[in-house]
Write a protein that holds these residues in place. Sequence first.
Motif, mmCIF file in Angstrom:
data_model
loop_
_atom_site.group_PDB
_atom_site.id
_atom_site.type_symbol
_atom_site.label_atom_id
_atom_site.label_comp_id
_atom_site.label_asym_id
_atom_site.label_seq_id
_atom_site.Cartn_x
_atom_site.Cartn_y
_atom_site.Cartn_z
ATOM 1 N N HIS A 411 5.434 -55.118 113.515
ATOM 2 C CA HIS A 411 6.436 -55.220 114.576
ATOM 3 C C HIS A 411 7.273 -53.941 114.628
ATOM 4 O O HIS A 411 8.411 -53.909 114.135
ATOM 5 C CB HIS A 411 7.346 -56.423 114.337
ATOM 6 C CG HIS A 411 6.652 -57.738 114.454
ATOM 7 N ND1 HIS A 411 6.277 -58.292 115.657
ATOM 8 C CD2 HIS A 411 6.233 -58.605 113.493
ATOM 9 C CE1 HIS A 411 5.670 -59.450 115.451
ATOM 10 N NE2 HIS A 411 5.626 -59.666 114.140
ATOM 11 N N PRO A 412 6.748 -52.877 115.231
ATOM 12 C CA PRO A 412 7.514 -51.626 115.288
ATOM 13 C C PRO A 412 8.835 -51.783 116.037
ATOM 14 O O PRO A 412 9.749 -50.979 115.843
ATOM 15 C CB PRO A 412 6.575 -50.655 116.012
ATOM 16 C CG PRO A 412 5.597 -51.524 116.733
ATOM 17 C CD PRO A 412 5.441 -52.740 115.888
ATOM 18 N N GLU A 413 8.967 -52.827 116.869
ATOM 19 C CA GLU A 413 10.231 -53.038 117.567
ATOM 20 C C GLU A 413 11.366 -53.380 116.613
ATOM 21 O O GLU A 413 12.544 -53.317 116.988
ATOM 22 C CB GLU A 413 10.084 -54.156 118.613
ATOM 23 C CG GLU A 413 9.854 -55.542 118.048
ATOM 24 C CD GLU A 413 8.391 -55.864 117.787
ATOM 25 O OE1 GLU A 413 8.080 -57.059 117.581
ATOM 26 O OE2 GLU A 413 7.573 -54.926 117.794
ATOM 27 N N ASN A 414 11.012 -53.730 115.359
ATOM 28 C CA ASN A 414 12.040 -54.049 114.372
ATOM 29 C C ASN A 414 12.352 -52.885 113.430
ATOM 30 O O ASN A 414 13.124 -53.051 112.489
ATOM 31 C CB ASN A 414 11.614 -55.273 113.541
ATOM 32 C CG ASN A 414 11.600 -56.543 114.378
ATOM 33 O OD1 ASN A 414 12.368 -56.675 115.324
ATOM 34 N ND2 ASN A 414 10.721 -57.469 114.020
ATOM 35 N N LEU A 415 11.745 -51.737 113.648
ATOM 36 C CA LEU A 415 12.043 -50.570 112.824
ATOM 37 C C LEU A 415 13.367 -49.949 113.249
ATOM 38 O O LEU A 415 13.667 -49.830 114.442
ATOM 39 C CB LEU A 415 10.922 -49.536 112.943
ATOM 40 C CG LEU A 415 9.608 -49.877 112.230
ATOM 41 C CD1 LEU A 415 8.508 -48.926 112.663
ATOM 42 C CD2 LEU A 415 9.802 -49.825 110.719
ATOM 43 N N ARG A 416 14.138 -49.532 112.291
ATOM 44 C CA ARG A 416 15.445 -48.954 112.578
ATOM 45 C C ARG A 416 15.332 -47.719 113.477
ATOM 46 O O ARG A 416 16.153 -47.516 114.375
ATOM 47 C CB ARG A 416 16.120 -48.577 111.248
ATOM 48 C CG ARG A 416 17.407 -47.779 111.388
ATOM 49 C CD ARG A 416 18.499 -48.571 112.074
ATOM 50 N NE ARG A 416 19.709 -47.768 112.215
ATOM 51 C CZ ARG A 416 20.745 -48.112 112.968
ATOM 52 N NH1 ARG A 416 20.722 -49.243 113.655
ATOM 53 N NH2 ARG A 416 21.797 -47.335 113.045
ATOM 54 N N ALA A 417 14.304 -46.881 113.270
ATOM 55 C CA ALA A 417 14.167 -45.649 114.054
ATOM 56 C C ALA A 417 14.009 -45.942 115.546
ATOM 57 O O ALA A 417 14.342 -45.101 116.376
ATOM 58 C CB ALA A 417 12.971 -44.838 113.563
ATOM 59 N N ASN A 418 13.513 -47.129 115.893
ATOM 60 C CA ASN A 418 13.341 -47.492 117.299
ATOM 61 C C ASN A 418 14.581 -48.181 117.870
ATOM 62 O O ASN A 418 14.565 -48.633 119.013
ATOM 63 C CB ASN A 418 12.138 -48.425 117.463
ATOM 64 C CG ASN A 418 10.833 -47.712 117.164
ATOM 65 O OD1 ASN A 418 10.765 -46.486 117.173
ATOM 66 N ND2 ASN A 418 9.778 -48.476 116.901
ATOM 67 N N ASN A 419 15.639 -48.253 117.067
ATOM 68 C CA ASN A 419 16.846 -48.970 117.482
ATOM 69 C C ASN A 419 18.116 -48.216 117.090
ATOM 70 O O ASN A 419 19.146 -48.822 116.817
ATOM 71 C CB ASN A 419 16.864 -50.366 116.839
ATOM 72 C CG ASN A 419 15.731 -51.253 117.299
ATOM 73 O OD1 ASN A 419 15.809 -51.885 118.347
ATOM 74 N ND2 ASN A 419 14.665 -51.291 116.513
ATOM 75 N N ASP A 420 18.033 -46.863 117.042
ATOM 76 C CA ASP A 420 19.189 -46.089 116.579
ATOM 77 C C ASP A 420 19.709 -45.121 117.639
ATOM 78 O O ASP A 420 20.426 -44.174 117.329
ATOM 79 C CB ASP A 420 18.836 -45.314 115.313
ATOM 80 C CG ASP A 420 17.696 -44.326 115.538
ATOM 81 O OD1 ASP A 420 17.170 -44.255 116.669
ATOM 82 O OD2 ASP A 420 17.310 -43.633 114.577
ATOM 83 N N THR A 421 19.320 -45.329 118.895
ATOM 84 C CA THR A 421 19.728 -44.492 120.035
ATOM 85 C C THR A 421 19.249 -43.051 119.921
ATOM 86 O O THR A 421 19.788 -42.170 120.567
ATOM 87 C CB THR A 421 21.266 -44.507 120.230
ATOM 88 O OG1 THR A 421 21.895 -43.818 119.154
ATOM 89 C CG2 THR A 421 21.794 -45.930 120.328
ATOM 90 N N ASP A 422 18.253 -42.814 119.094
ATOM 91 C CA ASP A 422 17.676 -41.469 118.976
ATOM 92 C C ASP A 422 16.179 -41.567 119.245
ATOM 93 O O ASP A 422 15.397 -41.869 118.343
ATOM 94 C CB ASP A 422 17.928 -40.904 117.580
ATOM 95 C CG ASP A 422 17.304 -39.519 117.401
ATOM 96 O OD1 ASP A 422 16.828 -38.951 118.406
ATOM 97 O OD2 ASP A 422 17.300 -39.019 116.255
ATOM 98 N N PRO A 423 15.735 -41.318 120.474
ATOM 99 C CA PRO A 423 14.314 -41.493 120.808
ATOM 100 C C PRO A 423 13.400 -40.440 120.205
ATOM 101 O O PRO A 423 12.175 -40.576 120.257
ATOM 102 C CB PRO A 423 14.312 -41.412 122.336
ATOM 103 C CG PRO A 423 15.492 -40.563 122.670
ATOM 104 C CD PRO A 423 16.536 -40.908 121.637
ATOM 105 N N THR A 424 13.948 -39.372 119.610
ATOM 106 C CA THR A 424 13.082 -38.314 119.066
ATOM 107 C C THR A 424 12.352 -38.749 117.805
ATOM 108 O O THR A 424 11.376 -38.116 117.414
ATOM 109 C CB THR A 424 13.894 -37.052 118.754
ATOM 110 O OG1 THR A 424 14.846 -37.339 117.720
ATOM 111 C CG2 THR A 424 14.620 -36.557 119.992
ATOM 112 N N ASN A 425 12.836 -39.810 117.133
ATOM 113 C CA ASN A 425 12.195 -40.212 115.880
ATOM 114 C C ASN A 425 11.511 -41.570 115.991
ATOM 115 O O ASN A 425 11.281 -42.247 114.999
ATOM 116 C CB ASN A 425 13.220 -40.240 114.744
ATOM 117 C CG ASN A 425 14.298 -41.299 114.952
ATOM 118 O OD1 ASN A 425 14.364 -41.925 116.002
ATOM 119 N ND2 ASN A 425 15.147 -41.487 113.944
#
Length: 529
Positions: A411-425
């Motif tokens: 579930h990549p939607e639950n990874l912090r990098a996808n939920n930190d307002t920084d789309p570059t990572n």
Amino acid sequence: MGYGSACAASDDTNEVLLKKLEKMEQRIETLEAELKQKQAPAAEKQTSATDKGTKSAAPSASPKSANAAVPADQPQDSQSKQDSQSKQDSQSKQDPKAKPTSKSKPLDSSKLPPLDAATPAPDKPILGLAPSPVAGLSIGAYGEIKFGVQQNPAANGAWQNGFDAARFVLLPTYAITDNIIFNAEIEFEHAGSGFDADDKLHGTAEIEQIWIDFKIMDQFNWRSPGVDLVPIGYINQHHEPTQFYSVNRPELYNGLIPSTWFAGASSVYGTIADGLTYQVQVSSSIEDFGGDFGLRTAANTVPPFPAGYMAGIDGLNALGFSRPVRGGFAQLNDTLAYAGRLDFSPAFLPGFASSVSGYFSPDITPRGAYADTGALLGRNSVGIFDVEARYRVPDTGLELRGEYVRVDFSHPENLRANNDTDPTNNVGKSMFGYSGEIAYHVPMGTILNSDWEAVPFYRYTYENLQTGGFAGTDANLPTGAGQRQFHTAGLAIFPSPKLVLKATYQRVIDKSITGALSDSFLGGVGFFF
């Protein structure tokens, strides 16, 4: 002279001859004992190449230290010797020139002479300086120094000089009995421990490995709970500087496999058949948390919203900051992870060795994980697959290596990098990378009473850390920075199998707008004994 006198003279002569024969027998016994001691490390190496982490005739269990107890004295051909070593089970770290099989496996006590107070220890001298004062005790070491120039992406690619006393590692091994063996690895990184502003010192001291092997039988052995290497890939278990030719470790081990990757763990290992070994491990799971340890709350959760916290897994650093806790009970989840490895070095194909390994954690989401919107993040499992092979073509100097690594998320939607307002990572459904390397071993002759060898090499590596499948609160705007190519070429010179001098040029390309801007010219000195 009478008959009696003649008899007496004859008896005296016989007695002298008998005494001489006794001395000769004693001398022969002494020489045989010395020969057995010298042959023990070689025998171990042959048994240990298959499993770096298994000091017995077992699989490539990870540890590096076992070999420290029994370092190799004789130069070996890189891949051909590695392969022969892979059939051995010591935790020895193979000869840099030995055939690339498995390098660091635990010491195989079954291959050593019995240990008792009356018999000299079969171990190598402590740090190569003096005989071990205790039977069964051995201390090895490895380390590396790096220097050179490299581009700094944060300075628009400006070239900057550098020097790093990267690491110095002590490898104590002690045979408590022939079948119970203690191993540890104590590492000092970046010139020491602590911080000293005046001396520009900012290093660490840590226990990278510590465990006890219980040697039961060739087919089944137990490694007690301790700190151990996760059995994924080859270099993670055999990462001493004499085991790879570039100044820095191969690129796949700088994130996709977060080398050196070690965790609280316990495992079993053994030999399935000649040339085929296994290891199965249970360990503390990695966590999707890359922030400061001190930021964890007393309840062992991430900092409360809206403080924010750093991702342990992202599309720029892969798994580089997702290390499991090793120094306390502050785990951010209650999950155990599972890893397994098979090492194969068939007798019918001399010079060839390979491994297949996998890792699975049912959940890497830390307690209380949240998006920058405050929404709580759900569970997310991770699976890692690695396959690699090494081949030293017999009767030639040619050596080939190749590797493929893949990481999948449920579930990549639950990874912090996808939920930190920084789309570059951002992180997609998976990450992967592969590499191919060619090297050629060139004898240089005898210099300073040692047989030298030069190894020019080239390695190509491709990584994609931002594949499709992005999901979460961040915009789906991958920048291409996680899609990288590495062209690495250089020369490694071995004055001895225990010492290497390196020079490496690396060209780095990615698909971001500016490019990687992180090329380098590096030199290095590495040792392992």
